[in-house]
Scaffold this motif. Structure first.
Motif, short mmCIF file in Angstrom:
data_model
loop_
_atom_site.label_atom_id
_atom_site.label_comp_id
_atom_site.label_asym_id
_atom_site.label_seq_id
_atom_site.Cartn_x
_atom_site.Cartn_y
_atom_site.Cartn_z
N GLN A 166 0.83 -1.21 0.00
CA GLN A 166 0.00 0.00 0.00
C GLN A 166 0.87 1.26 0.00
OE1 GLN A 166 -3.21 0.36 -0.48
NE2 GLN A 166 -3.61 -1.83 -0.54
N GLN B 146 -7.05 2.78 3.27
CA GLN B 146 -6.87 1.46 2.65
C GLN B 146 -6.75 0.32 3.66
OE1 GLN B 146 -6.95 1.20 -0.68
NE2 GLN B 146 -7.24 3.41 -0.78
N LEU C 189 -3.00 5.68 4.02
CA LEU C 189 -3.07 4.29 4.47
C LEU C 189 -4.34 4.03 5.28
CD1 LEU C 189 0.59 3.35 5.45
CD2 LEU C 189 -0.67 2.80 3.38
N ARG D 189 2.25 2.11 -3.44
CA ARG D 189 1.25 2.61 -4.37
C ARG D 189 1.07 4.13 -4.26
NH1 ARG D 189 -3.42 -1.98 -3.62
NH2 ARG D 189 -2.22 -3.66 -4.58
#
Length: 160
Positions: free
Chosen positions: A35, A86, A83, A38
């Protein structure tokens, strides 16, 4: 992973994967790293568990992409906010350390043991101690502090 002992019994050495257990949660560090990578401006990321003054915490080591703009003063806050959209709260690192490059071992793999220790003040800036709210919590915190041999036990907020 296990190893044979001279008496024929097996001794647990550790895990072959990057899964850790932190505050009762099983966490796959690779999922957090994925994550992080990304996010714009992030070239590489490694997450490890480090012992801090308030106990073990997730620490993210981030390498910025070449040519990416200099990180703003609150770049760790921006990463943390991204974060949180996600991942569950318990998987969001407590602190972020910017590094020029990740250290490699002789085999070319990331040497997690050679990563620098985070600044203790930076770790503490993310978590603030919250005192017990009533007498019952004070007694419980006192007992846990004694059992865990910690100077202070309570809850910690992780808000920025």
């Amino acid at each position: 992973l296990v190893r044979w002992l001279p008496d024929g019994s097996l001794a647990f050495v550790g895990r072959a994967d990057a899964q850790v257990k932190l505050r009762g949660y099983r966490i796959e560090l690779g999922e957090i790293e994925s994550q992080l990578q990304r996010q714009s401006g992030v070239a590489q990321a490694v997450v490890v568990v480090r012992e801090t003054g308030s106990g073990p915490a997730l620490v993210a080591y981030v390498v910025r992409k070449a040519g990416a703009e200099e990180p703003a003063a609150d770049w760790s806050g921006a990463l943390s906010s991204a974060l949180k959209r996600q991942l569950p709260e318990y998987m969001v690192p407590a602190t972020y350390v910017a590094v020029g490059a990740l250290p490699l071992n002789a085999n070319g793999k990331i040497d997690r043991g050679a990563l620098p220790m985070p600044d203790e003040e930076a770790v503490g800036a993310r978590s603030a101690y919250v005192a017990p709210r009533n007498a019952r919590e004070a007694v419980l915190c006192g007992l846990w502090a004694e059992v865990l041999q910690r100077p202070q036990v309570g809850s910690f907020t992780t808000e920025l």
